[in-house]
Enzyme design. Structure first.
Site, short mmCIF file in Angstrom:
data_model
loop_
_atom_site.label_atom_id
_atom_site.label_comp_id
_atom_site.label_asym_id
_atom_site.label_seq_id
_atom_site.Cartn_x
_atom_site.Cartn_y
_atom_site.Cartn_z
N CYS A 60 -5.00 5.09 0.43
CA CYS A 60 -4.40 6.10 1.30
C CYS A 60 -3.00 5.68 1.77
O CYS A 60 -2.56 4.57 1.55
CB CYS A 60 -5.30 6.35 2.50
SG CYS A 60 -5.37 4.96 3.64
N HIS A 193 4.38 3.75 1.26
CA HIS A 193 5.53 2.88 0.93
C HIS A 193 6.81 3.51 1.47
O HIS A 193 7.64 2.86 2.08
CB HIS A 193 5.71 2.74 -0.58
CG HIS A 193 4.52 2.17 -1.30
ND1 HIS A 193 4.20 2.55 -2.58
CD2 HIS A 193 3.59 1.25 -0.93
CE1 HIS A 193 3.13 1.89 -2.98
NE2 HIS A 193 2.74 1.10 -1.99
FE1 CFM Z 1 4.05 -2.64 -6.03
FE2 CFM Z 1 2.03 -1.65 -4.88
FE3 CFM Z 1 2.35 -4.33 -5.24
FE4 CFM Z 1 2.01 -2.74 -7.33
FE5 CFM Z 1 -0.60 -3.14 -6.91
FE6 CFM Z 1 -0.60 -2.06 -4.51
FE7 CFM Z 1 -0.31 -4.73 -4.82
MO1 CFM Z 1 -2.60 -3.56 -5.28
S1 CFM Z 1 2.88 -0.94 -6.71
S2 CFM Z 1 3.29 -4.37 -7.12
S3 CFM Z 1 0.53 -2.77 -8.84
S4 CFM Z 1 3.38 -2.94 -3.97
S5 CFM Z 1 -1.81 -1.57 -6.14
S6 CFM Z 1 0.62 -0.58 -3.58
S7 CFM Z 1 -1.41 -3.66 -3.36
S8 CFM Z 1 -1.41 -5.07 -6.54
S9 CFM Z 1 1.35 -6.08 -4.42
#
Ligand code: CFM
Length: 542
Positions: A60, A193
């Site tokens: 979410c 984000h």
């Molecule tokens: Fe970017 Fe993310 Fe991340 Fe990501 Fe991810 Fe994530 Fe993550 Mo889980 S897009 S790289 S592939 S910030 S899903 S929202 S939490 S691994 S550090």
């Protein structure tokens, strides 16, 4: 490699069981890759609502804001304004690591802060309790900053978290700011984000103008120090002679964010989660950004070289080359051995908004082929490249999220390069402000699937029987029950780091161990394989 089935037929199979309307929508989110000489990717539908009833991998908006972007920062008290269920997720279980520099350095990452909303607050409002919670957190911990994160009920009852934060900021004399990141606000964590980026830009970045005299200053954007990745990168950069002003937000502090605009280059690791900050810093302060990828040894070398080209300094270039040479020796030795055992095997990656792309480089390095990949919540630009941005429709999600209008700062706008210089850098392959996306780097005839469902996952596993499936904890065990190993690329299953050169070696070894173990052949019991029982009893009459 054996001949693969026709991907178009597989696409039909995947959507066959859906009702017509759902199938029509999903068929736009499942694309057979085809890249021509112009490197233009076929259009994919992304960043749209998941059809209710479909089991999605997504999280979410609150998760994207609190968990992903702000969570990894150690010296801010992040208060979840909401019921305690959401509060549980204010405890950072995402394996972001951090290293306080001294015993006085704050580290609140191991704590949960929540207002624990009850029926009373839902009916009469929760602002009073939020005020108390901020005061209590301040009294107990004396932090320099407090962030407040709204969960779904806060938006429903209409608490004004921003007004409370403004008051408390004035009262306490520290930086207190809020996020309207109610879980339902967007179609996924991606909206969170964007909200996090906006508030960091409004309330944090630019508060400290102290300029470090170091000649090669960068910020790393979108590196969250999962499993210690940022530690590896910090070490490499230091040895190369590159000064890291701030990382957003792994192993980092609010103090570093405040000073981020004084760097001379922004390096974007995860484009999806933080491209907004990169753009806004450029517009306001004149700092250009480039896309980097420190996942994969070759990609790490390439990214370091890009930084060296940007600063155009012979000493720096020599230093970077020396580090690459030293590190590559070990990488190549391990890779050679492991490639023998992994070459030609199939991988599938369905992860987040950037890793499904980045990790393909690591698989390539050991000769494995990515046969299908997709993001959970990325947008078309992460698939097809940023050049599609002018054609991306403003969807329900984006309309919900504030788009900040940013102009040059009267005092601190200082273009680090002229337009002419940036053009020259582009010609040298730096792709300033560019991101080619995942699809142009994948083979033709591979499957690209946005927001994959559990049903489609099970079908893909059954059809292709890949050597490895990369996803998250929610998918892991159903995947493994089908006899296919699942590597978590979110938390690395307590493994990692996987970034940089050392991380690449670690990854090769991890994958080798996972896919070449005998255990996957024992998933089925012997009688399930042979179709008849091993032992049979007979009734003996005496
Ligand atoms: Fe970017 Fe993310 Fe991340 Fe990501 Fe991810 Fe994530 Fe993550 Mo889980 S897009 S790289 S592939 S910030 S899903 S929202 S939490 S691994 S550090």
């Amino acid at each position: 490699m054996t001949q693969q089935p026709d991907p178009l037929k597989i696409k039909e199979q995947l959507i066959q069981k859906y009702p017509t309307k759902v199938a029509r929508k999903r068929s736009q989110q499942i694309v057979v890759n085809k890249i021509g000489d112009d490197r233009v990717a076929p259009e994919i539908m992304a960043n749209v609502r998941t059809t209710p009833g479909i089991i999605t991998q997504r999280g979410c908006t609150y998760a994207g804001c609190k968990g992903v972007v702000l969570g990894p920062t150690r010296d801010i008290v992040n208060i979840t304004h909401g019921p305690i269920g959401c509060g549980f997720y204010s405890w950072l279980t995402r394996r972001n690591q951090t290293r306080p520099t001294s015993p006085e350095d704050h580290n609140f990452m191991t704590y949960c802060f929540s207002t624990d909303m009850q029926e009373d607050q839902i009916i009469f409002g929760g602002e009073k309790k939020l005020r108390q919670a901020i005061q209590e957190a301040y009294d107990l911990f004396r932090p320099k900053s407090i962030g407040v994160f709204s969960t779904c009920p806060v938006g429903l009852i209409g608490d004004d978290v921003h007004a409370v934060c403004r008051d408390m900021k004035e009262k306490l004399g520290i930086n207190v700011f809020g996020f309207s990141c109610e879980g339902y606000k967007g179609v996924s964590q991606s909206a969170g984000h964007h909200i996090a980026n906006n508030q960091l830009f409004k309330h944090v970045i630019g508060r400290d103008d102290t300029v470090d005299p170091h000649p090669f200053k960068i910020c790393m954007l979108g590196e969250y120090n999962i499993g210690g990745d940022a530690f590896v990168l910090e070490d490499i950069l230091e040895r190369c002679g590159i000064k890291l002003i701030a990382t957003f937000s792994g192993n980092s502090t609010v103090g570093k964010f405040e000073n981020a605009h004084t760097a001379d280059l922004n390096c974007v690791m995860c484009h999806r989660s933080i491209n907004y900050v990169a753009d806004m810093i450029e517009k306001k302060y004149g700092v250009p950004w480039i896309k980097v990828n420190f996942t994969g040894a070759e990609s790490t070398a390439k990214s370091l070289r890009k930084i060296a080209v940007y600063f155009d300094n012979a000493k720096l270039t020599a230093c970077v080359e020396k580090v690459i040479e030293e590190e590559m020796k070990a990488v190549k030795a391990v890779r050679k051995e492991i490639k023998n055992r992994c070459e030609g095997k199939l991988a599938m990656l369905f992860v987040g908004g950037s890793r499904a792309h980045h990790y393909q480089d690591l698989f390539n390095e050991i000769g494995m082929k990515t046969i299908a990949a997709g993001y959970e919540f990325a947008h078309r630009d992460d698939y097809e490249g940023r050049k599609v941005l002018p054609n991306v429709q403003v969807d329900a999600d984006s309309r919900n999220i504030e788009e900040l209008t940013v102009g040059p700062d009267p005092k601190n706008y200082r273009p680090r390069k002229t337009g002419e210089q940036l053009k020259t850098l582009d010609e040298k392959g730096l792709e300033v402000r560019g991101y080619e996306g995942m699809m142009p780097q994948m083979d033709n005839q591979t499957l690209v699937i946005d927001d994959i469902s559990q049903h489609e996952t099970e079908m893909l596993l059954d059809i292709y029987k890949p050597a490895i499936f990369c996803a998250g904890i929610k998918e892991k065990f159903t995947v493994q029950k089908s006899g296919v190993p699942c590597l978590q690329l979110h938390s690395y299953d307590y493994g990692g780091p996987f970034a940089g050169f050392r991380g690449a070696i670690n990854f090769y070894k991890t994958v080798d161990r996972i896919i070449n173990t005998q255990i996957w052949s024992y998933i089925k019991a012997p009688w399930q394989i042979n179709g008849k029982p091993l032992l049979e009893a007979e009734l003996v009459k005496t």
